[in-house]
Design a protein around this motif. Structure first.
Motif, PDB file in Angstrom:
ATOM      1  N   SER A 582       0.826  -1.216   0.000  1.00  0.00           N
ATOM      2  CA  SER A 582       0.000   0.000   0.000  1.00  0.00           C
ATOM      3  C   SER A 582       0.854   1.256   0.000  1.00  0.00           C
ATOM      4  CB  SER A 582      -0.926  -0.013   1.218  1.00  0.00           C
ATOM      5  OG  SER A 582      -0.165  -0.099   2.417  1.00  0.00           O
ATOM      6  N   PHE A 583       2.007   1.226   0.656  1.00  0.00           N
ATOM      7  CA  PHE A 583       2.874   2.415   0.676  1.00  0.00           C
ATOM      8  C   PHE A 583       3.290   2.794  -0.737  1.00  0.00           C
ATOM      9  CE2 PHE A 583       5.676  -1.204   0.676  1.00  0.00           C
ATOM     10  CZ  PHE A 583       6.762  -0.825  -0.091  1.00  0.00           C
ATOM     11  N   ARG A 584       3.452   1.815  -1.591  1.00  0.00           N
ATOM     12  CA  ARG A 584       3.874   2.075  -2.970  1.00  0.00           C
ATOM     13  C   ARG A 584       2.702   2.547  -3.829  1.00  0.00           C
ATOM     14  NH1 ARG A 584       6.461  -3.007  -4.467  1.00  0.00           N
ATOM     15  NH2 ARG A 584       8.183  -2.282  -3.186  1.00  0.00           N
ATOM     16  N   LEU A 585       1.542   1.927  -3.617  1.00  0.00           N
ATOM     17  CA  LEU A 585       0.390   2.252  -4.449  1.00  0.00           C
ATOM     18  C   LEU A 585      -0.267   3.551  -4.019  1.00  0.00           C
ATOM     19  CD1 LEU A 585      -1.170  -1.271  -4.997  1.00  0.00           C
ATOM     20  CD2 LEU A 585       0.570  -0.077  -6.299  1.00  0.00           C
ATOM     21  N   ASN A 586      -0.106   3.945  -2.746  1.00  0.00           N
ATOM     22  CA  ASN A 586      -0.624   5.250  -2.323  1.00  0.00           C
ATOM     23  C   ASN A 586       0.035   6.373  -3.118  1.00  0.00           C
ATOM     24  OD1 ASN A 586      -2.212   3.953  -0.498  1.00  0.00           O
ATOM     25  ND2 ASN A 586      -0.960   4.430   1.288  1.00  0.00           N
ATOM     26  N   CYS A 587       1.348   6.249  -3.262  1.00  0.00           N
ATOM     27  CA  CYS A 587       2.097   7.251  -4.038  1.00  0.00           C
ATOM     28  C   CYS A 587       1.670   7.219  -5.500  1.00  0.00           C
ATOM     29  CB  CYS A 587       3.595   6.969  -3.898  1.00  0.00           C
ATOM     30  SG  CYS A 587       4.661   8.097  -4.789  1.00  0.00           S
ATOM     31  N   LEU A 588       1.452   6.019  -6.021  1.00  0.00           N
ATOM     32  CA  LEU A 588       1.055   5.887  -7.424  1.00  0.00           C
ATOM     33  C   LEU A 588      -0.315   6.504  -7.665  1.00  0.00           C
ATOM     34  CD1 LEU A 588       1.663   4.714 -10.223  1.00  0.00           C
ATOM     35  CD2 LEU A 588       0.636   2.567  -9.454  1.00  0.00           C
ATOM     36  N   ASN A 589      -1.251   6.254  -6.758  1.00  0.00           N
ATOM     37  CA  ASN A 589      -2.601   6.802  -6.947  1.00  0.00           C
ATOM     38  C   ASN A 589      -2.616   8.317  -6.826  1.00  0.00           C
ATOM     39  OD1 ASN A 589      -3.978   4.390  -7.430  1.00  0.00           O
ATOM     40  ND2 ASN A 589      -4.120   3.921  -5.257  1.00  0.00           N
ATOM     41  N   LEU A 590      -1.752   8.845  -5.979  1.00  0.00           N
ATOM     42  CA  LEU A 590      -1.670  10.298  -5.852  1.00  0.00           C
ATOM     43  C   LEU A 590      -1.169  10.919  -7.157  1.00  0.00           C
ATOM     44  CD1 LEU A 590      -2.269  12.304  -3.600  1.00  0.00           C
ATOM     45  CD2 LEU A 590       0.133  12.223  -2.956  1.00  0.00           C
ATOM     46  N   LEU A 591      -0.196  10.275  -7.791  1.00  0.00           N
ATOM     47  CA  LEU A 591       0.293  10.771  -9.080  1.00  0.00           C
ATOM     48  C   LEU A 591      -0.770  10.630 -10.164  1.00  0.00           C
ATOM     49  CD1 LEU A 591       3.941   9.404  -9.104  1.00  0.00           C
ATOM     50  CD2 LEU A 591       3.271  11.777  -9.160  1.00  0.00           C
ATOM     51  N   HIS A 592      -1.509   9.524 -10.125  1.00  0.00           N
ATOM     52  CA  HIS A 592      -2.576   9.340 -11.107  1.00  0.00           C
ATOM     53  C   HIS A 592      -3.647  10.418 -10.948  1.00  0.00           C
ATOM     54  CE1 HIS A 592      -2.133   5.711 -13.580  1.00  0.00           C
ATOM     55  NE2 HIS A 592      -1.321   5.301 -12.639  1.00  0.00           N
ATOM     56  N   PHE A 593      -3.937  10.788  -9.723  1.00  0.00           N
ATOM     57  CA  PHE A 593      -4.918  11.854  -9.506  1.00  0.00           C
ATOM     58  C   PHE A 593      -4.434  13.159 -10.138  1.00  0.00           C
ATOM     59  CE2 PHE A 593      -6.429  15.435  -6.936  1.00  0.00           C
ATOM     60  CZ  PHE A 593      -7.806  15.266  -7.060  1.00  0.00           C
ATOM     61  N   THR A 594      -3.148  13.472  -9.948  1.00  0.00           N
ATOM     62  CA  THR A 594      -2.581  14.677 -10.549  1.00  0.00           C
ATOM     63  C   THR A 594      -2.632  14.601 -12.065  1.00  0.00           C
ATOM     64  OG1 THR A 594      -1.098  14.901  -8.653  1.00  0.00           O
ATOM     65  CG2 THR A 594      -0.519  16.124 -10.635  1.00  0.00           C
ATOM     66  N   ARG A 595      -2.235  13.455 -12.604  1.00  0.00           N
ATOM     67  CA  ARG A 595      -2.229  13.296 -14.064  1.00  0.00           C
ATOM     68  C   ARG A 595      -3.639  13.379 -14.635  1.00  0.00           C
ATOM     69  NH1 ARG A 595      -1.815   8.719 -17.603  1.00  0.00           N
ATOM     70  NH2 ARG A 595      -3.493   7.913 -16.302  1.00  0.00           N
ATOM     71  N   ASP A 596      -4.594  12.725 -13.998  1.00  0.00           N
ATOM     72  CA  ASP A 596      -5.960  12.703 -14.534  1.00  0.00           C
ATOM     73  C   ASP A 596      -6.593  14.088 -14.531  1.00  0.00           C
ATOM     74  OD1 ASP A 596      -5.739  10.014 -14.973  1.00  0.00           O
ATOM     75  OD2 ASP A 596      -6.639   9.424 -13.069  1.00  0.00           O
ATOM     76  N   ARG A 597      -6.358  14.845 -13.473  1.00  0.00           N
ATOM     77  CA  ARG A 597      -6.911  16.207 -13.448  1.00  0.00           C
ATOM     78  C   ARG A 597      -6.293  17.069 -14.544  1.00  0.00           C
ATOM     79  NH1 ARG A 597      -8.773  19.589  -8.339  1.00  0.00           N
ATOM     80  NH2 ARG A 597      -6.607  19.604  -7.645  1.00  0.00           N
ATOM     81  N   LEU A 598      -4.986  16.927 -14.712  1.00  0.00           N
ATOM     82  CA  LEU A 598      -4.323  17.702 -15.763  1.00  0.00           C
ATOM     83  C   LEU A 598      -4.809  17.270 -17.139  1.00  0.00           C
ATOM     84  CD1 LEU A 598      -2.126  19.787 -16.466  1.00  0.00           C
ATOM     85  CD2 LEU A 598      -0.479  17.916 -16.509  1.00  0.00           C
TER      86      LEU A 598
END
Length: 2045
Positions: A582-598
């Motif tokens: 989860s520590f790895r995927l939390n970071c990944l999902n946060l980046l995906h949120f940034t990418r998707d909004r952009l």
């Protein structure tokens, strides 16, 4: 130029004594360094400068900074390095890149505590020197603009299609340097894909090849990128197993994604793959490029043998550009390796990197192998590969490998070069894990364009089926730590046990809707799995509820089918055990949120086409604020995470650094180039997005029919993963509805079809986090156990007797199931209520329920009786398959239906006149396999078909309400009720039918959870309901929770399961009790085609809108290029059961499909677009959604069109009923809803002016005319009556006004149609062109600086010609050209332009330069495609053909501007001039075509070469001669000029074709390029004849144009609307464009160049050069072939001059004939050698050599010469006095030798080869019986060789170093022998030993170069033969060591022994003397003492005499005398008794 200021550094920890620091900086391998500064905090403030010349900065440019301590004891001790990427200066050249306290790295690329501070700036000429009058002369600004255009932007890989395409790979091998080995005969083997190529064999360690190889491909792009390019350098003289010197490998994908798809002139490091410690084995210079359709190969202007300084420093640099690294793969174990059912595999893991493969050991019969091995690969950094492949194979049979699964690891995801950021991030080496990699196999996915940020396309890499996981780790070392490539690990692997802890995960999926399905006749269900968990075919795991219940599909009333779930949604729940990542995927999902909004904001930004849209700036600000907010949100820190790997920490640093950069750029961003800027940000964000260490497999959703997997969807696990740390850390779709598009596996299903649109809600997470799991608001989870009770009709009684093979209790498909009494509740659950009968009404739905009409049919059957008459059959009424049905008279029409026409016999197929068809009945069915329409006597049965059509009544209920009313009928509970009648596997009905022989009923019993256990109850539904699994579940829980690495590593065999029957599982539903109704409004305006070469007009277009199971169609339009519907589709009372809040957050997608309907009514699908509608829950807040352009695509990712539309979904509420309904705002017109008034485009009166120039290349037309259609207006020209003689329109301008939309989104297309007027008034459309948007042609009609296009002046009056001719001949009278006649020529200008530093120096070269364009002249941005006067529009057919889509061209131009609606307002000025008479057209012209050379032509012959020649075609004229071909070359130098006359525009297309000469077969066409001469003639850039740099009336660079520069300037001013220039009488000043210019401004000093023209013409020429006109040039045109459309077939360099005949005669043509090489004679005199290695050992144990020298010129190995032998050299010295004479043909301009010879005896033509003038001298030791020994080699480049030493003592190996490390003033001077002519001195020879070169001898030579004429005057013979002169060579004086033995043997022996053993002899003598003295003392001392002390009286005389004599003898002997046993010559013999008496006293002593 590039300026670097080195400020200071901080050295930490401080050094004692203080260091003397120096900074060395490398840029493009040019080294510069600062001075020395003492101290731990040195400050330099020193500026370093690099000149860029004509090579601008690229995105991959960098500076390498190295800090050294020069005061250290060790030489130049390394203190740290740093790499500075210069990409920010490329994007913002005006900024200063300031780097403060940048961390330095050590040798291991690890950060140190030392830092450095510096700043970099890009300096332009304006920064260095400011010039005056910059506002008038804007040439500099144009050059800067052009440079910016040429600089590549972000390397966004273009999207490639999934279809096979043409590709081409080119590999050009130039030369090799420093190959390891002695006496090599190297050749290069190039493997491209599966094809092998070989170069010619050369000699030496620095061979020159200059050969190019081509390989063509026709493949899917992803498969093409997988192919390998292998380059091996082989030693042809060695044995095959030991012949490889080194190799280089890369994959094509790496080359294709490199800048320009090319590695241009790169030095490739050669390594040996089988020896990890071998290091680099040499360097190979090569160019590799991979080209696709439309890609242009980079033009290499340098000479092939160019050895400039930068090249030498690349491979001689102290900073080796190619670092060798070692990748170590720690292969630990694997788990769950499955291949087949009931088959244990014997796995082996294969790792592949750039074609090299290594395998682990085979582990037999295990699914969980433990390897514990290390595999080591040797690679180059940067690694020239894209990914690492892993394959797990099953080796159960020897030499038979079955693939279990594969996985690919992308190298750019596990390493970084720092290019992802624009700052100072230095990147990291490849690393991975320890972590799991998921294996896949089986069926593969179809190729599709992947979403940004995804990894390697799964289509080519891996399959779809989960095949297990492999646990491994990757570590990279810069130094080798082991000697072998495979090594075993110890069993102690507890250090990775922390990565193996397992936790229980729960996966819950709610299926909300399933729509847009094809017609499945069988029941379907969905299966959800993650890994092996949930796979119903794998019985090795505990059964879980992973499948939905079976459902039918029903018709949606339009085209598709859907599953009628409605308010009862099926649910699946799967439990599994995985590691906590989860520590790895939390970071990944946060980046995906940034990418998707952009990405979402970018999509909105791109859909706004109008730059004046007021919402544009607001959207830009919203994008920036949200990006800033997201980038400032910190990522979860990895440094304190115990389970984080090294890769986690590195990628966390990289991602954090990138987010900081993006935040800073978002702050400073300006609203310019918004889309390009955001796309760059998005690309950089996608580069760091993929996560390679996700050990959780993807969630697979399979659509199953007939127990077969039909279609699939792959959902990344992280996108639905729940995180308790916050909503942003959760997956994007965690607990939210999402729409999933299922796909068919590769090669299956219908083409271009999506099988299912599925809407689901998914949740994945730790079961401990699921206690409050509530996925959807308003939904209730219900769990049922289900079984079917079956009965059969036996003797008219229903019971279980007649069931036969059918069980008493079964599931819905008839498989055996539990009876009601055998069910047991699962752990954690209890029964709620009793068993009840509940029919599954979904399964009973009639498939015709949503159809508006149904065809019913009954077959009447008859058979023959005994008499042969036809009587009714035993089963008189059947269906088409022979199943009994009711008689047609008894078939009743259902309620709600009616019949218009009753039963009729079908006569429309092969039947007789009564409808009968006949056949021979076959028992038991009685049906005939074949039916015939003709009755014959042996036919035993016949039948005919009765049919009728049943129509639906238009009642109160619509189709969906009718379906719902059937599903929601209440059911009366009772044990005897609820039977369904039918047969197993067929349709069931609630009412019994006459043929019913089987019935069943469904029993349900509800399950309720027990008290709360802290997790969601649905995750406790594990295991079968038939077994008591309470204890088993507890055991499994404990076993999986405590599972560790040591248990995982245990090699265990899983036994077969006890019960292999299908488990009995309950079903889960999510029931929604409250329905919600919506209204859907879809506003559709227009569709547009983006693929004009495929379709011009849409035939009968209409839009089909699909929303869930509802669909509507727009009206069908007539054929149109851009169909405009302007229609609203309205759906009312749409039923959705989900909570409105969930619907607003994740609404179902709206699908718009564009269809075409032809004249026969056949419909064809064209494209599809999908997007979510805007949802309004409160109608009072509703605003109409703006229109946006949405892409239309047939396949995912392949955009072929776009549609302008918008959609909104409105919730129906009570408030909505009270207020005004939304539908009332939609106007109704002509039977359809049109667009609301606020959405309709605003119309404005506009004027459209069209410059109609003419039609071109129209074949088979008589009298064409142009028809212009725009909006609802049309205009046409007059027909061209004499098209064959003048294809121009008589009327030059068309003008019309119309009302058209002002918004760009509603852009109106303009359609150009060419109509041919034929006989009898027939008019036929022969061509069409569509201009989609007129926005680019909008203009301001009142602009003061606007100049309308004007015709060029192509005629001149007589007095102007007379003035020019007088001036020309007057100036030519004074000539003195002998001085320059042979010094320079046109080729000199070409070499000056290409920047060749070796070209001849010429003092006036700046006056005579030309421009070499690496592209077509039309492709130069500054020249606007040479279409500034009129543009060329290609004409197509309405349905273009693939082979020849273009049918002609229209030449014209458009202007669009507002027009006043008030007639009294002033009219704007017209934009185009009206020419009443085009007097100069058609124009007679003289055309000169100069074909210089061709580059990298496509090979056509089997030898990899071709024999090219040139053919020119212009109209009916063809020039060229196939006999003048250039044999065996891919780079021919033609140097040809073709002159031809033509009439423009009748003959405007000049075709330059290159053919390959073949003796027997027809000549092959290599390629063609076409030049539009009319565009060049009409262009205002003066493209008809390029402007020379200087105006010379004679000499080698004479003025080529027909008219002088003053005339050209006057003509140019007229075209620009300016007054003519006014010159003063002296001609040194001119008044032009309101300014006065003086010649002195351009010529501060009087020019010294010869033949310059008058001042007036020179000044006019200077002014012309400032106007941006086409200069004197050479253009590089790409050749194309129809056999490979769009693929570069090579280049041709050429230029064209066009001379209108009305301007007078042109000057003489330019002589561009190729230069001929000059013959030289090289005389090399070998005087002597010194210090040569001594190889042999003689009989006397001394070293000696029989020395001789041989030499040859590179490429002329056949003329190898050698001296005589100097025998028995003991000192390494040899004397020869021997002359070598070599003849060479040398081309001084290119500094190469030219050799023309046949490759083979049977070759028809010689092959011309060029190679550098390089002399190779080798020293050998002669052997009689064995092969000669190699002693050393010397290679000298005759054009750049070091000065020799005058004495042997001064000669060292450092003379041969290209870039020595010692100070500059001590560097050896280089010179050219062709200039110095003769030189004498000593040169060093070297030999390779233990991987390094050392000095092996010295040779004294005299080198002299003579021309052919000088050699004839001063003849000399080879060796010492006659004529022995210049100088005379006498035989050397040599000592014959063989005869010296006989002449003075004593002297020879003394010389031999004394020379070798003198030290040993002296030491031996000294030791012997000392030893004898000691022995004498010890021997005589006892006797002497005894005699002196005791003094006995001896009576015996003889013994005393003997003893005395012996003592005397010993005392007087020397060191070389004999021992004690030696007898004295005077002694008498003694007897034995005497000896005994002698011994007595001695023994006594």
């Amino acid at each position: 130029m590039l300026r670097l200021v080195v400020e200071s550094a901080k050295i930490n920890p401080p050094l004692t004594p203080p260091p003397r620091a120096c900074v060395s900086v490398y840029f493009r391998d040019i080294k510069k360094k600062t001075c020395e500064m003492e101290g731990n905090n040195p400050t330099w403030n020193e500026t370093l400068i690099w000149h860029l010349w004509n090579q601008p900065l690229q995105n991959d440019s960098f500076l390498q900074v190295i800090l050294r301590d020069l005061g250290s004891i060790k030489k130049e001790r390394f203190m740290g390095l740093a790499t500075i990427l210069l990409k920010p200066l490329v994007k913002k050249p005006r900024n200063v890149l300031y780097v403060k306290d940048m961390t330095l790295l050590n040798h291991s690329m690890m950060p140190t505590d030392s830092t450095i501070t510096l700043h970099v700036a890009l300096m332009t000429n304006q920064d260095i020197e400011k010039t005056g009058n910059e506002d008038l002369l804007d040439i500099t600004a144009q050059e800067v603009t052009r440079q910016k255009l040429m600089i590549p932007s972000y390397a966004v890989h273009k999207e490639l299609s999934s279809k096979p395409q043409h590709f081409q790979v080119q590999v050009k091998v130039f030369e090799a340097r420093q190959l390891m080995g002695n006496n090599l005969k190297p050749l290069v083997k190039v493997v491209i894909g599966s094809q092998q190529f070989y170069t010619r064999t050369k000699m030496g360690n620095n061979p020159f090849f200059n050969e190019i190889f081509f390989q063509n491909f026709y493949e899917v792009p992803a498969k093409f990128f997988d192919d390998i390019i292998l380059i091996r350098v082989m030693n042809s003289s060695a044995m095959r197993f030991n012949s490889e010197i080194g190799r280089f490998q890369t994959d094509i994908g790496f080359i294709y994604h490199s800048p320009g798809h090319t590695l241009l002139r790169k030095w490739l490091g050669l390594c040996q793959s089988n020896d990890p410690r071998s290091g680099l084995r040499g360097y190979l210079k090569a160019t590799i490029c991979a080209l696709g359709v439309g890609d242009q190969a980079l033009v290499d202007q340098k000479l092939p043998c160019g050895a400039d300084d930068t090249d030498i420093q690349i491979f001689k640099s102290t900073i080796v550009p190619i670092n060798t690294a070692y990748l170590q793969f720690f292969i630990y174990c694997a788990e769950d390796l499955h291949l087949k059912k009931n088959h244990l595999v014997s796995p082996v893991l294969e790792v592949e990197l750039i074609g090299e493969k290594l395998k682990t050991q085979v582990k037999t019969q295990t699914e969980n192998p433990i390897w514990n091995q290390i595999l080591t690969f040797q690679i180059q950094l940067p690694c020239l590969s894209s990914y690492i492949k892993f394959r797990v194979l099953d080796g159960y049979k020897r030499n038979t490998w079955n693939e279990i699964g594969t996985v690919s690891l992308s190298l750019n995801q596990i390493s970084s070069t720092g290019a992802e950021t624009e700052g100072m991030y230095s990147g990291f080496l490849p690393c991975f894990g320890p972590s799991f990699l998921t294996l896949h196999g089986g069926k593969k996915a179809p190729f599709q364009i992947q979403e940004e940020g995804t990894s390697i396309p799964s289509s080519v890499k891996d399959g779809l089926a989960y095949r297990g996981r492999v646990f491994l780790e990757l570590v990279t070392h810069m130094k080798s730590h082991q000697d072998v490539v495979m090594k075993d690990l110890s069993q102690e692997v507890t250090n990775v046990e922390k990565h193996q802890n397992r936790q229980k995960y729960g996966l819950c999926v709610i299926f909300l809707s399933c729509t847009m399905m094809p017609n499945f006749k069988d029941l379907i269900q969905f299966e959800v799995s993650i890994g092996h968990y949930g796979n119903k075919m794998d019985l090795n795991y505990k059964p879980v509820i992973s499948t939905t219940q079976y459902s039918p599909v029903i018709y949606d009333g339009n085209t598709y089918h859907y599953v009628p779930w409605y308010n009862t949604k099926p649910v699946v729940a799967v439990t599994s055990y995985w590691e906590d990542v989860s520590f790895r995927l939390n970071c990944l999902n946060l980046l995906h949120f940034t990418r998707d909004r952009l990405k979402a904001n970018l999509y909105i930004l791109k859909s706004m086409r109008n730059p004046r849209d007021p919402a544009l700036l607001a959207q830009w600000k919203k994008l920036l604020s949200e990006l800033l907010e997201d980038c400032k949100r910190p990522l979860p820190c990895m440094t304190g995470q115990p389970k984080a790997t090294k890769l986690d920490k590195k990628r966390w640093q990289l991602r954090s650094f990138l987010l900081q950069e993006l935040a800073q750029e978002a702050k400073e961003a300006q609203p310019r180039d918004m889309v390009a800027t955001v796309e760059g940000w998005l690309y950089r964000l996608n580069a760091v997005l993929p996560e390679p260490q996700v050990s959780l497999p993807d969630v697979m959703i399979w659509l199953m029919a007939k127990e077969q997997r039909v279609a699939y969807a792959q959902v990344p696990a992280h996108s639905i993963l729940f995180s308790p740390t916050g909503a942003l850390h959760c997956g994007k779709f965690c607990g939210k509805p999402q729409t999933i598009l299922l796909q068919y596996p590769e090669g299956e299903g219908q083409k271009d079809a999506l099988p299912v649109h599925l809407q689901v809600c998914m949740w994945l997470g730790n079961v401990t986090d699921s206690s409050d799991l509530q996925l959807l608001r308003g939904g209730e989870l219900v769990v049922y156990a289900e079984t079917y009770e079956n009965q059969a009709k036996y003797k008219d009684q229903w019971g279980q007797q007649g069931l036969y093979h059918c069980p008493n209790f079964s599931d819905v498909l008839g498989h055996k199931a539990l009876s009601k009494e055998d069910f047991k509740e699962p752990p954690g659950w209890r029964w709620q209520g009793k068993w009840t009968v509940e029919p599954q009404r979904r399964l009973l739905l009639n498939t015709d329920i949503n159809k508006s009409q149904v065809l019913e049919e009954v077959y009447e059957n008859q058979q023959r009786d005994i008499t042969g008459a036809w009587v009714p059959a035993a089963t008189p009424n059947t269906d088409v398959n022979g199943q009994p049905v009711e008689a047609r008279e008894k078939v009743k029409c259902p309620q709600g239906w009616h019949v218009k026409k009753n039963w009729t016999v079908e006569l429309n197929h092969a039947v007789d006149n009564e409808g009968w068809e006949y056949g021979v009945g076959i028992q038991p069915s009685g049906l005939a396999p074949v039916w015939n329409s003709v009755e014959k006597t042996y036919y035993s049965c016949r039948r005919r078909r009765w049919a009728r059509v049943r129509l639906r009544d238009h009642g109160k209920l619509n189709m969906e309400q009718e379906t719902l009313s059937f599903l929601q009928l209440p059911w009366q509970e009772g044990e005897e009720e609820g039977w369904e009648y039918g047969t197993v596997g067929s349709k069931f009905d609630l009412n019994p039918q006459p043929q019913s022989r089987f019935r069943r009923r469904c029993w349900h019993r509800r399950l309720a959870p027990n008290k709360d256990k802290g997790i969601a109850p649905i995750f406790l539904l594990e295991g079968s309901l038939r077994l008591d699994l309470k204890q088993q579940a507890e055991k499994d829980e404990k076993r999986m929770a405590s599972q560790s690495l040591s248990k995982t590593f245990r090699n265990s065999w899983r036994p077969a399961p006890v019960d292999t029957q299908e488990p009995h599982l309950p079903f889960i539903y999510c029931v929604f009790n409250k329905p919600h109704y919506y209204q859907l409004f879809c506003y559709i305006y227009q569709a547009r085609n983006l693929m004009t070469h495929q379709i011009q007009t849409f035939q009968g277009p209409f839009i089909r809108l699909i929303f869930l199971n509802h669909s509507q169609c727009t009206q069908t339009l007539s054929s149109s290029a851009a169909p405009t519907w302007a229609q609203t589709l309205v759906f009312q009372h749409l039923l959705l059961y989900e909570n409105p809040e969930d619907t607003r957050e994740s609404p179902p997608l709206v699908v718009l499909e564009l269809w075409q309907r032809d004249s026969q009514g056949k419909e064809s699908f064209w494209g599809r677009s999908m997007w979510p509608p805007v949802v309004w829950l409160n109608a009072q807040q509703r605003m109409l959604p703006p229109m946006r352009w949405h892409p239309l695509a047939k396949k995912l990712g392949e955009e072929e069109g776009e549609i302008l539309a918008s959609c909104e979904l409105i919730l129906e509420t009570e408030v909505l009923g009270e207020k005004k309904l939304p539908i009332l705002s939609v106007p109704w017109k002509n039977g359809v809803y049109t667009l609301p008034k606020s959405m309709q485009p605003t119309l404005r009166k506009m004027a459209v002016e069209i410059l109609v120039w003419g039609l071109r290349n129209m074949k088979q037309v008589r009298s064409p005319q142009l028809l212009v259609e725009c909006w609802e207006d049309a205009l046409q020209t007059e027909p061209i009556r004499d098209f064959q003689t003048n294809p121009n329109f008589a009327q030059s301008v068309l003008f019309f006004t119309l009302f058209m939309p002002t918004e760009e989104a509603y852009a109106v297309p303009l359609v150009l149609k060419v109509v041919d007027n034929r006989d009898f008034g027939q008019r036929t459309t022969v061509g069409q062109a569509n201009i989609d948007s007129l926005q680019t042609y909008f203009c301001d009609p009142w602009a003061s600086d606007y100049v309308p296009p004007r015709l060029p002046k192509l005629s001149v009056n007589k007095h102007q010609v007379l003035d020019y001719v007088v001036e020309k001949f007057w100036f030519k009278s004074s000539k003195d050209k002998e001085e320059y006649e042979h010094e320079v020529d046109w080729w000199s200008k070409l070499f000056w332009a290409t920047g060749d530093t070796k070209s001849l120096k010429y003092k006036d070269r700046d006056y005579h330069t030309l421009k070499v364009y690496d592209c077509e002249l039309e492709a130069v941005p500054a020249f606007q495609g040479l279409q500034d006067f009129c543009q060329t529009f290609k004409l197509y057919r309405e349905q273009p053909k693939l082979d020849s889509p273009v049918v002609g061209e229209f030449k014209g131009l458009f202007r669009v501007y507002p027009f006043p609606e008030n007639p009294e307002d002033p009219k704007p000025p017209r934009q185009f001039l009206v020419w009443p008479d085009k007097e100069d057209f058609p124009q007679q012209c003289l055309v000169r075509v100069y074909v210089v050379q061709a580059i990298n032509l496509q090979p056509q012959d089997y030898n990899g070469l071709c024999d090219p020649y040139v053919i020119l075609k212009l109209g009916q004229t063809t020039l060229g001669n196939r006999e003048k071909y250039h044999p065996n070359t891919l780079n021919p130098i033609f140097g040809m000029m073709f002159e031809l006359s033509c009439t423009i525009p009748l003959e405007k297309d000049l075709e330059i074709e290159l053919y390959d000469f073949d003796l027997l077969s027809p000549d092959d066409k290599i390629g063609t390029t076409v030049i539009d001469l009319e565009n060049r003639l009409l262009s205002g850039f003066g493209a008809r004849c390029g402007l020379s740099q200087s105006y010379c009336q004679s000499g080698p660079f004479r003025w080529r144009d027909q008219v002088p520069p003053s005339f050209l300037l006057e003509h140019h001013a007229k075209r620009k609307g300016l007054p003519p220039p006014l010159f003063n009488p002296e001609g040194d000043s001119v008044y032009y464009n309101g300014k006065k210019f003086r010649l002195q401004r351009f010529e501060p000093k009087t020019p010294a160049a010869h033949y310059l023209g008058s001042k007036k013409e020179r000044l006019a020429l200077y002014l012309l050069h400032t106007q941006g006109l086409v200069p004197e040039h050479v253009e590089t045109r790409t050749l194309y072939s129809n056999s490979q459309p769009g693929i570069d077939q090579g280049k041709v360099q050429m230029w064209v001059d066009i001379f209108p005949k009305k301007l007078g005669p042109p000057g003489p043509p330019v002589n561009i004939k190729p230069r001929k090489p000059k013959r030289y004679e090289l005389r090399c005199i070998i005087w002597k050698t010194a210090h040569v290695d001594l190889k042999r050992v003689s009989l006397s144990k001394e070293k000696m050599s029989d020395i001789y020298v041989k030499g040859w010129l590179l490429g002329l190995e056949k003329d190898m010469q050698k001296t005589d032998i100097h025998y028995h050299s003991l000192t390494g010295e040899g004397s020869f006095n021997w002359r070598f004479i070599f003849t060479l043909d040398y081309l001084a301009a290119e500094q190469v030798c030219v050799l023309s010879e046949k490759d083979y005896m049977w070759s028809l033509d010689p092959t011309e080869m060029k190679f550098p003038a390089r002399l190779i001298i080798q020293v050998w030791d002669n052997d009689v019986f064995f092969t000669d020994d190699f002693l050393g080699v010397l290679e000298l480049d005759l054009s750049d060789m070091p000065l020799p030493a005058q004495h042997a003592q001064l000669c060292s190996i450092r003379m041969m170093e290209a870039g020595p490390k010692w100070p500059h003033f001590l560097q050896y001077q280089h010179f050219s022998l062709f200039k110095k002519k003769t030189v004498t001195g000593w040169w060093p020879c070297q030999v390779l030993e233990d991987g390094t070169w050392r000095l092996s001898g010295k040779v004294k030579m005299t080198l002299e170069i003579l021309s052919e004429k000088e050699a004839l005057i001063r003849p000399a013979g080879r060796g010492q033969s006659e004529p022995n002169q210049y100088p005379t060579l006498h035989p050397p004086l040599r000592t014959n060591t063989l005869l010296s033995w006989f002449r003075s043997p004593i002297k020879s022996i003394c010389y031999v022994f004394w020379k070798r053993y003198r030290f040993k002899i002296i030491v031996g003598l000294i030791m012997m003397i000392v030893g004898l003295m000691l022995f004498s003392f010890m021997y005589s001392a006892p006797s002497y003492l005894a005699m002196s002390w005791i003094k006995p009286e001896l009576r015996l005389n003889a013994p005393i005499k003997i003893f005395t004599n012996i003592i005397d003898l010993l005392n007087t002997s020397n060191a070389s005398s004999s021992t004690l046993t030696t007898q004295h010559p005077n002694l008498e013999p003694t007897t034995g008794d005497e000896l005994k008496l002698l011994q007595r006293p001695m023994n006594h002593l």
